[in-house]
Design an enzyme around this catalytic site. Structure first.
Site: not given
Ligand code: BDR
Ligand code: CA
Length: 308
Positions: A230-232
């Site tokens: 969930i990069h961001d």
């Protein structure tokens, strides 16, 4: 905090996280994972679902120079997977994300910009007012990688989607933190986290559970992973909980021309100038290590704290 984003499964969870762990004053949207109509509509849907009183300003509909690209194969045709969104009643506060970023930077002491899409809006804002970086407490970006890429062997999506904009931001930012794939691929959320959010049962938590579910399917199909990055949301937590991350100041440039390397974040890991002493251009804090369980818990706990 002001978030510039292209929701996007992980952007959506990042917004929910930021609404709890930061003083989130506004959201600007950019073309990226899907077109600007969708990213803007999605941002409005997220704040409405979570009952957040946060303005959304629509931004750039195409990259500075490059042809527009997208990532609908990861995020679904409209950017939020197959999630059933409620009817959206909110409307955008303006169609001038760049003007809004500049106004907020001028009016809000210590504003931190977290950019989690292509860097088009930020580059346009710097073009319009080169003094912007000095008025921010910092810019944290989700983008790039010290090693490897996701959309190509050498490039990460947000940089690859608008390399000319990224080059400008990496050159001109005063205090820049890069949260790249080196970090975000260490923070995978899985079925346990999805179930915690699902069981909570209120609208924002159910939305996050649905988004994570879709991301898990994609990560399984595309990479054979049991968890989804969930990069961001990592970029949000890096800005609010810097003690959970380790990094080094590095000189970073964006490759604009290479046939195999366009959009690459070229990180000078020597940390030295060509003649030996510390490189005075080593101004980007490139994160590489992370306290994974703490970041995962911070994200999930934040979503659960949105209970009305
Ligand atoms: C980044 O690209 C987008 O697809 C995601 O939303 C994230 O910002 C990961 O490479
Ligand atoms: Ca994004």
């Amino acid at each position: 905090m002001l978030i510039d984003c292209d929701p996007g499964l992980d952007d959506a969870i990042a917004i929910l996280t930021a609404a709890v762990v930061a003083d989130l004053i506004g959201i600007t949207t950019v073309n990226g994972n899907v077109g600007i109509e969708h990213t803007t509509h999605n941002a409005l849907a997220i704040v409405e679902t979570a009952g957040l009183d946060i303005p959304v300003h629509r931004g750039a509909e195409r990259p500075l120079i490059a042809d527009a690209v997208d990532a609908h194969h990861v995020h679904g045709a409209t950017g939020l997977g197959s999630v059933d969104l409620p009817d959206v009643h909110r409307t955008v506060a303006s169609h001038d994300a760049v003007g809004y970023i500049l106004d907020m930077a001028a009016g809000v002491e210590g504003l931190h910009l977290v950019a989690m899409g292509p860097l088009t809006n930020i580059a346009l804002a710097i073009q319009r007012d080169p003094g912007l970086p000095q008025r921010l407490s910092g810019i944290t970006i989700m983008g790039g990688a010290a090693v490897g890429g996701n959309v190509t062997a050498t490039a990460e999506f947000n940089i690859w989607a608008d390399p000319e904009a990224a080059a400008m931001v990496f050159r001109d930012a005063a205090a820049l933190t890069m949260v790249g794939l080196d970090v975000t691929h260490q923070v995978l959320l899985g079925a346990t986290e999805r179930d915690r959010m699902r069981e909570a049962g209120f609208p924002a938590a159910s939305l996050a559970a649905d988004l994570l579910d879709y991301a898990l399917e994609r990560a399984g199909e595309m990479r054979g992973w049991a968890g989804a990055p969930i990069h961001d949301a990592c970029a949000v937590v890096a800005a609010t909980h810097p003690h959970l991350f380790d990094g080094d100041l590095r000189h970073v440039e964006i490759e604009l021309h290479g046939r195999l390397t366009r959009g690459m974040t070229v990180v000078d890991q020597r940390g030295l100038s060509p003649l030996g002493p510390p490189d005075t251009n080593a101004r980007t804090l490139v994160l590489h290590d992370v306290d994974t369980p703490a970041v995962v818990d911070t994200i999930v706990d934040a979503v659960l704290a949105l209970r009305p």
